[in-house]
Enzyme design. Sequence first.
Site, PDB file in Angstrom:
ATOM      1  N   LYS A 197      -1.884  -4.982 -15.334  1.00  0.00           N
ATOM      2  CA  LYS A 197      -1.937  -5.693 -14.241  1.00  0.00           C
ATOM      3  C   LYS A 197      -3.115  -5.118 -13.310  1.00  0.00           C
ATOM      4  O   LYS A 197      -3.168  -3.919 -13.191  1.00  0.00           O
ATOM      5  CB  LYS A 197      -0.594  -5.442 -13.240  1.00  0.00           C
ATOM      6  CG  LYS A 197      -0.647  -5.765 -11.899  1.00  0.00           C
ATOM      7  CD  LYS A 197       0.785  -5.881 -11.479  1.00  0.00           C
ATOM      8  CE  LYS A 197       0.527  -6.416  -9.915  1.00  0.00           C
ATOM      9  NZ  LYS A 197       2.124  -6.489  -9.239  1.00  0.00           N
ATOM     10  N   ARG A 207       1.686 -12.221  -1.177  1.00  0.00           N
ATOM     11  CA  ARG A 207       1.990 -11.205  -0.132  1.00  0.00           C
ATOM     12  C   ARG A 207       2.329 -11.996   1.110  1.00  0.00           C
ATOM     13  O   ARG A 207       2.940 -11.253   1.832  1.00  0.00           O
ATOM     14  CB  ARG A 207       0.869 -10.179   0.019  1.00  0.00           C
ATOM     15  CG  ARG A 207       0.566  -9.306  -1.184  1.00  0.00           C
ATOM     16  CD  ARG A 207      -0.649  -8.560  -1.246  1.00  0.00           C
ATOM     17  NE  ARG A 207      -0.630  -7.568  -2.368  1.00  0.00           N
ATOM     18  CZ  ARG A 207      -1.855  -6.965  -2.669  1.00  0.00           C
ATOM     19  NH1 ARG A 207      -2.761  -6.826  -1.694  1.00  0.00           N
ATOM     20  NH2 ARG A 207      -2.139  -6.391  -4.006  1.00  0.00           N
ATOM     21  N   LYS A 224      -4.111  -1.251  -3.603  1.00  0.00           N
ATOM     22  CA  LYS A 224      -3.272  -0.885  -4.795  1.00  0.00           C
ATOM     23  C   LYS A 224      -4.192  -0.164  -6.115  1.00  0.00           C
ATOM     24  O   LYS A 224      -3.647  -0.225  -7.116  1.00  0.00           O
ATOM     25  CB  LYS A 224      -2.424  -1.844  -5.214  1.00  0.00           C
ATOM     26  CG  LYS A 224      -1.460  -2.406  -4.080  1.00  0.00           C
ATOM     27  CD  LYS A 224      -0.415  -3.273  -4.674  1.00  0.00           C
ATOM     28  CE  LYS A 224       0.578  -3.732  -3.377  1.00  0.00           C
ATOM     29  NZ  LYS A 224       1.568  -4.588  -3.744  1.00  0.00           N
ATOM     30  N   GLU A 240      -3.062   0.589 -22.170  1.00  0.00           N
ATOM     31  CA  GLU A 240      -1.818   0.359 -21.317  1.00  0.00           C
ATOM     32  C   GLU A 240      -0.537  -0.400 -22.273  1.00  0.00           C
ATOM     33  O   GLU A 240       0.570   0.082 -22.235  1.00  0.00           O
ATOM     34  CB  GLU A 240      -2.082  -0.450 -20.231  1.00  0.00           C
ATOM     35  CG  GLU A 240      -2.798   0.419 -19.087  1.00  0.00           C
ATOM     36  CD  GLU A 240      -1.576   1.123 -18.225  1.00  0.00           C
ATOM     37  OE1 GLU A 240      -0.407   1.090 -18.576  1.00  0.00           O
ATOM     38  OE2 GLU A 240      -2.008   1.754 -17.211  1.00  0.00           O
ATOM     39  N   LYS A 255      -2.017  -9.848 -15.968  1.00  0.00           N
ATOM     40  CA  LYS A 255      -2.159 -10.403 -14.759  1.00  0.00           C
ATOM     41  C   LYS A 255      -3.202 -10.110 -13.976  1.00  0.00           C
ATOM     42  O   LYS A 255      -3.448  -9.056 -13.814  1.00  0.00           O
ATOM     43  CB  LYS A 255      -0.702 -10.046 -14.173  1.00  0.00           C
ATOM     44  CG  LYS A 255      -0.606 -10.546 -12.544  1.00  0.00           C
ATOM     45  CD  LYS A 255       0.629  -9.855 -12.090  1.00  0.00           C
ATOM     46  CE  LYS A 255       0.761 -10.256 -10.612  1.00  0.00           C
ATOM     47  NZ  LYS A 255       1.971  -9.859 -10.103  1.00  0.00           N
TER      48      LYS A 255
HETATM   49  C1  PBG Z   1       4.272  -6.632  -6.718  1.00  0.00           C
HETATM   50  C2  PBG Z   1       3.592  -7.934  -7.116  1.00  0.00           C
HETATM   51  C3  PBG Z   1       2.882  -8.798  -6.843  1.00  0.00           C
HETATM   52  C4  PBG Z   1       2.665 -10.072  -7.610  1.00  0.00           C
HETATM   53  C5  PBG Z   1       3.647  -9.691  -8.296  1.00  0.00           C
HETATM   54  N1  PBG Z   1       4.446  -8.537  -8.160  1.00  0.00           N
HETATM   55  C6  PBG Z   1       1.347  -8.418  -5.709  1.00  0.00           C
HETATM   56  C7  PBG Z   1       0.825  -7.005  -5.828  1.00  0.00           C
HETATM   57  O1  PBG Z   1       0.967  -6.420  -6.815  1.00  0.00           O
HETATM   58  O2  PBG Z   1       0.556  -6.858  -4.798  1.00  0.00           O
HETATM   59  C8  PBG Z   1       1.547 -11.072  -7.243  1.00  0.00           C
HETATM   60  C9  PBG Z   1       2.184 -12.590  -7.878  1.00  0.00           C
HETATM   61  C10 PBG Z   1       1.192 -13.588  -7.452  1.00  0.00           C
HETATM   62  O3  PBG Z   1       0.259 -13.179  -6.783  1.00  0.00           O
HETATM   63  O4  PBG Z   1       1.363 -14.602  -7.640  1.00  0.00           O
HETATM   64  N2  PBG Z   1       4.987  -5.927  -7.231  1.00  0.00           N
END
Ligand code: PBG
Length: 330
Positions: A197, A207, A224, A240, A255
Amino acid sequence: MMYPFQRNRRLRGSATIRSLVRETSLSPDDFLVPLFVVEGKGIKEGIPSMPGYFRLSLDELEKEAKNLWNMGLKAVLLFVKVPENLKDNSGKEAINPNGLMQLAIKKVKDCCPDMLVMTDVALDPYSVYGHDGIVENGRILNDETVEVLAEMSVSHAIAGADFVAPSDMMDGRILMIREALEEEGLTQTGIMSYSAKYASAFYGPFRDALDSAPVNKAHVPKDKKSYQMDPANRLEALREVHMDIEEGADIIMVKPGLCYLDIVRDIRNEVDVPLAVYQVSGEYAMLKAAVEKGWLEHDAVMLEQLTAIKRAGANMIASYFAKDAVRLLG
Ligand code: PBG
């Protein structure tokens, strides 16, 4: 050899021959449907940066789950929007057996027992700071966070989740979650790990949907990047993935989607575990916006993108386009 002896266009000459030689096709079986759940009743709120997507209260969630099931969509990925007054820096609400997530899991399982329910495991929707873990002195604590994630996973599994999906990127969490599930006898609950990720700028609309962006405060990291991966890295994704598989992940994930299809192919070539790709909110928003402007053709671009994700090696795709796509697949 006489010119032109081989003519590749013979295999493109009609829709029929194209359909016979097509290497990649989409079906309802390919999709995980992300759903956003809110407190309240009769609520189906639009998300401005995600046109056509909604936050749903539990009663509307029930309707939507039935609707998806009837369309042939058989897996949902649940996210909750947590009211401000229940957020803290410990994730206490995340393990509330009567919390919104736990109720949402039960709701879907009650109305559609065969629907595969996957749940987001991360602290950001529950965090006053908008981070995926506990924040202390400007840092996101790893091991303390992992303990909560393990409890949270057990709580989701007890509520009926089929798979927990940790999206937090803390180190070692898959092992701790697997151990916690086993200790509770929850041996059949699977783990879909967000293994690779990335710290992507494509998460903005999500968000907005959950009101979960990192807050702008002194001593709170603004992004992050100290836990999500650097978009410049490729080998690290394999590291990972290998670690998560060793720790007990049943499904691994990359992702976002489109910008990371080289990573998807690398992983597909290297391991034999099912691979999910998350086509994220920003990817959805970009196409919707271009279509609103009249600059791109919605259905054709959507199918091209989803096909590319599958061709790259995805076995399943989490996508906000799932319903739109399945309607077209007929
Ligand atoms: C956070 C999380 C995020 C998404 C899924 N779980 C956002 C982030 O990491 O800030 C993003 C999914 C999307 O943008 O469709 N745990």
